[in-house]
Design a protein around this motif. Structure first.
Motif, PDB file in Angstrom:
ATOM      1  N   GLY A   1       0.813  -1.227   0.000  1.00  0.00           N
ATOM      2  CA  GLY A   1       0.000   0.000   0.000  1.00  0.00           C
ATOM      3  C   GLY A   1       0.841   1.270   0.000  1.00  0.00           C
ATOM      4  N   ILE A   2       1.591   1.490   1.082  1.00  0.00           N
ATOM      5  CA  ILE A   2       2.426   2.705   1.172  1.00  0.00           C
ATOM      6  C   ILE A   2       3.552   2.617   0.136  1.00  0.00           C
ATOM      7  N   GLY A   3       4.225   1.447   0.088  1.00  0.00           N
ATOM      8  CA  GLY A   3       5.328   1.281  -0.867  1.00  0.00           C
ATOM      9  C   GLY A   3       4.856   1.424  -2.310  1.00  0.00           C
ATOM     10  N   GLY A   4       3.708   0.824  -2.613  1.00  0.00           N
ATOM     11  CA  GLY A   4       3.188   0.885  -3.987  1.00  0.00           C
ATOM     12  C   GLY A   4       2.804   2.287  -4.418  1.00  0.00           C
ATOM     13  N   THR A   5       2.168   3.036  -3.509  1.00  0.00           N
ATOM     14  CA  THR A   5       1.782   4.416  -3.869  1.00  0.00           C
ATOM     15  C   THR A   5       3.022   5.319  -3.957  1.00  0.00           C
ATOM     16  N   MET A   6       4.017   5.046  -3.120  1.00  0.00           N
ATOM     17  CA  MET A   6       5.289   5.795  -3.240  1.00  0.00           C
ATOM     18  C   MET A   6       5.947   5.500  -4.592  1.00  0.00           C
ATOM     19  N   LEU A   7       5.926   4.228  -4.978  1.00  0.00           N
ATOM     20  CA  LEU A   7       6.554   3.836  -6.243  1.00  0.00           C
ATOM     21  C   LEU A   7       5.932   4.577  -7.422  1.00  0.00           C
ATOM     22  N   VAL A   8       4.614   4.680  -7.395  1.00  0.00           N
ATOM     23  CA  VAL A   8       3.912   5.361  -8.486  1.00  0.00           C
ATOM     24  C   VAL A   8       4.453   6.789  -8.640  1.00  0.00           C
ATOM     25  N   ASP A   9       4.754   7.431  -7.495  1.00  0.00           N
ATOM     26  CA  ASP A   9       5.358   8.775  -7.545  1.00  0.00           C
ATOM     27  C   ASP A   9       6.795   8.723  -8.054  1.00  0.00           C
ATOM     28  N   GLN A  10       7.544   7.716  -7.621  1.00  0.00           N
ATOM     29  CA  GLN A  10       8.935   7.559  -8.097  1.00  0.00           C
ATOM     30  C   GLN A  10       8.961   7.417  -9.623  1.00  0.00           C
ATOM     31  N   LEU A  11       7.956   6.722 -10.159  1.00  0.00           N
ATOM     32  CA  LEU A  11       7.880   6.495 -11.617  1.00  0.00           C
ATOM     33  C   LEU A  11       7.351   7.730 -12.347  1.00  0.00           C
ATOM     34  N   ASN A  12       6.831   8.689 -11.556  1.00  0.00           N
ATOM     35  CA  ASN A  12       6.207   9.872 -12.145  1.00  0.00           C
ATOM     36  C   ASN A  12       5.078   9.469 -13.098  1.00  0.00           C
ATOM     37  N   PHE A  13       4.347   8.401 -12.717  1.00  0.00           N
ATOM     38  CA  PHE A  13       3.291   7.865 -13.592  1.00  0.00           C
ATOM     39  C   PHE A  13       1.990   8.662 -13.482  1.00  0.00           C
ATOM     40  N   ASN A  14       1.754   9.239 -12.289  1.00  0.00           N
ATOM     41  CA  ASN A  14       0.574  10.089 -12.061  1.00  0.00           C
ATOM     42  C   ASN A  14      -0.747   9.476 -12.527  1.00  0.00           C
ATOM     43  N   PRO A  15      -1.146   8.342 -11.947  1.00  0.00           N
ATOM     44  CA  PRO A  15      -2.394   7.720 -12.401  1.00  0.00           C
ATOM     45  C   PRO A  15      -3.613   8.558 -12.026  1.00  0.00           C
ATOM     46  N   GLU A  16      -4.592   8.563 -12.919  1.00  0.00           N
ATOM     47  CA  GLU A  16      -5.855   9.228 -12.583  1.00  0.00           C
ATOM     48  C   GLU A  16      -6.673   8.350 -11.648  1.00  0.00           C
ATOM     49  N   VAL A  17      -6.399   7.027 -11.687  1.00  0.00           N
ATOM     50  CA  VAL A  17      -7.155   6.086 -10.851  1.00  0.00           C
ATOM     51  C   VAL A  17      -6.193   5.150 -10.121  1.00  0.00           C
ATOM     52  N   TYR A  18      -6.411   5.013  -8.806  1.00  0.00           N
ATOM     53  CA  TYR A  18      -5.738   3.979  -8.018  1.00  0.00           C
ATOM     54  C   TYR A  18      -6.786   2.895  -7.755  1.00  0.00           C
ATOM     55  N   HIS A  19      -6.551   1.691  -8.258  1.00  0.00           N
ATOM     56  CA  HIS A  19      -7.530   0.604  -8.119  1.00  0.00           C
ATOM     57  C   HIS A  19      -7.012  -0.414  -7.114  1.00  0.00           C
ATOM     58  N   LEU A  20      -7.694  -0.515  -5.962  1.00  0.00           N
ATOM     59  CA  LEU A  20      -7.321  -1.513  -4.964  1.00  0.00           C
ATOM     60  C   LEU A  20      -8.092  -2.799  -5.244  1.00  0.00           C
ATOM     61  N   ASN A  21      -7.384  -3.840  -5.675  1.00  0.00           N
ATOM     62  CA  ASN A  21      -7.988  -5.146  -5.913  1.00  0.00           C
ATOM     63  C   ASN A  21      -7.937  -5.887  -4.581  1.00  0.00           C
ATOM     64  N   GLU A  22      -9.018  -5.787  -3.778  1.00  0.00           N
ATOM     65  CA  GLU A  22      -9.056  -6.224  -2.397  1.00  0.00           C
ATOM     66  C   GLU A  22      -8.379  -5.154  -1.525  1.00  0.00           C
ATOM     67  N   ALA A  23      -8.579  -5.229  -0.209  1.00  0.00           N
ATOM     68  CA  ALA A  23      -8.176  -4.130   0.690  1.00  0.00           C
ATOM     69  C   ALA A  23      -6.735  -4.235   1.180  1.00  0.00           C
TER      70      ALA A  23
END
Length: 551
Positions: free
Chosen positions: A163-185
């Motif tokens: 969760g925290i690591g994955g959302t940090m990674l998205v920033d590291q990649l500068n991917f800037n998703p419009e949607v974060y989809h949690l497949n299960e909690a």
């Protein structure tokens, strides 16, 4: 070289799928060599990524590189189950060079990121996080060792890395998703990182969607607030802030409810599961209406193309010959594992999926007298294969598995296989004439193994639960055990009523048709193959996520 500083999906995108999505899942079953999955959730997310690739969607997967996988299913000397853990290495993963720190227990834990390029297995780009690096102490290294670690603190740490690591990674990649989809909690801790990033619950809500996969208590995890706080799960938010944000007082934090309260859209994974979920969560204010997007599996990966070709050409002899060949080939694996050489001309029933109590793996064998008669029937002979992985610490499920192993020793025509992963799953679907699925209604959210069975010329024989309710036409494309009144009957009465119906349908419909009316049997097989491809193919599902959830 891939640019991981400003990552873009490395293929031309279809305009209708240009919205960027980061898809978080604890497990992905992409292909047999990459052992980072346990069961249905992984099979589902693997098919989702394959369809995202086929449809050219702007979606990336975020998961964890499990060093020891889920577990390897070995055997003890008496053939009973022996969970084993081996270190896995993968030459086909690319080192991104990305490393960053995630606070766990107020201590910085290093996370290293690996990448599965789309061309390797024909899937959307997949990023996998690992804490198994020399910079970490031993305990921190083990966080990403075993999928679904039995230790509570370790499991919470795993959820934080995703969760925290994955959302940090998205920033590291500068991917800037419009949607974060949690497949299960599982990745729900990422919500608290996004709170810091976006500044308010309203802003996080604009970006977050959530898929709930199970009505089972064990699948909707709860933990003590103080333990989560001590482990830095809330990423700097105090317990009282989190209670205010989630509307959850008391001492227990419910991960699914938190995800629902932060999501702008949410869904269940079949029409029936949508209804069950709306009832289950209906009493809770401040959650989105739970829609239904029925699970599906990727046809290109799973189906036997030759069977489909012969069906489309109406070449019945070639079709029958191909199915017989598929059975014979799969029986080589069964013989190698168990010493049982099965007959490709005999009706073969397979029960294979995750071993869990509500799925009732041993239902058909619970009345030993009837089971013995079925197995000794010379007029209409039957063979049965069981396979599946119980959770390695679920001693109840393991003892059911072991009791079936002991039972199989009494019969030449009963086999129990180990190492039920993607490759064996496909072979056993090809081996089966009848795919037996008998969960207690309504506890199977969706279930997808029967979809891929149909794609390989097998007929679903199932209780009326999950996706089956949308697919089944009894006697036309499948055989369905009529629903017992599960509102009023005790579990024992439900089981015995379902068992009676199971044997009645087998004796009066399935066996006489298979042995007495080959043409009708082939029609049922082919109707299933046709119907499953129309509605239960994951391209339909991946498209629906864009239309309904990401819109």
């Amino acid at each position: 070289m891939t640019d991981f500083k400003n990552f873009k999906v490395p293929f031309d995108l279809a305009p209708e799928y240009s919205k960027s999505v980061a898809y978080f899942s604890m497990e992905f079953a992409i292909h047999q060599p990459l052992k980072i999955y346990s069961g249905g959730l992984g099979f589902l997310s693997g098919s989702h990524l394959r369809s995202a690739y086929e449809l050219k969607q702007n979606l990336i997967g975020i998961g964890i590189l499990w060093e020891y996988g889920y577990y390897d299913q070995g055997r003890n000397q008496d053939q009973t189950l022996k969970p084993e853990w081996y270190e896995k290495t993968y030459s086909f993963l690319e080192d991104t060079g990305i490393k960053f720190q995630v606070p766990v227990h107020n201590q910085p834990v290093w996370v290293k990121v690996w990448y599965l390029p789309p061309d390797t297995f024909k899937s959307a780009p997949l990023f996998l996080l690992s804490t198994d690096v020399p910079e970490n102490d031993y305990i921190s290294q083990t966080i990403t060792h075993r999928l679904y670690d039995a230790d509570t603190a370790a499991k919470i740490a795993q959820m934080m890395i995703l969760g925290i690591g994955g959302t940090m990674l998205v920033d590291q990649l500068n991917f800037n998703p419009e949607v974060y989809h949690l497949n299960e909690a599982h990745a729900g801790s990422g919500i608290f990182y996004l709170m810091k990033k976006f500044g308010s619950k309203e802003e996080v809500k604009k970006h977050l969607v959530f898929t709930t996969h199970t009505p089972e208590e064990a699948g909707n995890e709860k933990h003590d607030y103080y333990l989560l706080d001590k482990m830095s799960f809330f990423y700097g938010h105090s317990i009282s802030e989190v209670q205010k944000l989630t509307g959850m007082d008391g001492s227990v934090f419910n991960h699914s409810l938190s995800a629902l309260r932060f999501a702008r859209e949410a869904n269940g994974v079949s029409k029936l599961h949508g209804e069950v979920s709306r009832k289950m969560w209906g009493g809770y204010p401040d959650i989105p209406e739970i829609q239904s997007i029925t699970n599906a599996q990727n046809w290109k990966y799973w189906s036997d193309k030759q069977l489909y070709r012969f069906m489309e050409e109406a070449n019945n002899d070639a079709f029958d010959d191909r199915k017989r060949f598929l059975k014979k080939r799969a029986f080589e694996i069964v013989a190698d594992q168990t010493g049982k050489l099965l007959d490709p001309d005999v009706l073969t029933i397979v029960w294979a999926r995750r071993f869990a109590a509500y799925k009732r793996p041993d239902l058909i064998a619970q009345d030993l007298t009837r089971f013995q008669q079925l197995m000794d029937n010379t007029e209409h002979p039957v063979q049965i294969i069981w396979a599946g992985k119980p959770y390695p610490m679920d001693y109840g499920a393991i003892s059911v598995f072991n009791s079936l192993v002991h039972l199989s020793k009494r019969f030449k025509n009963v086999a129990v296989c180990v190492d039920y992963e993607l490759a064996l799953s496909k072979r056993l679907k090809q081996a089966s004439d009848v795919w037996l699925n008998n969960p207690r209604v309504p506890r199977e959210a969706s279930g997808t193994s029967g979809m891929t069975a149909s794609m390989n010329g097998s007929v679903n024989f199932s209780t009326d639960d999950g996706w089956i309710c949308e697919f089944a036409k009894h006697g036309e494309n499948s055989f369905i055990v009529p629903q017992a009144d599960y509102h009023t009957l005790s579990i024992q009465d439900q089981d015995s009523q379902d068992l009676d119906h199971l044997y009645e349908i087998l004796k009066n419909e399935i066996l006489p048709t298979y042995y007495g009316n080959k043409r009708k049997w082939r029609d049922i097989v082919q109707a299933g193959m046709h119907d499953v491809r129309q509605e239960f193919e994951s391209n339909r599902m991946a498209d629906e996520y864009y239309q309904k959830l990401y819109k």
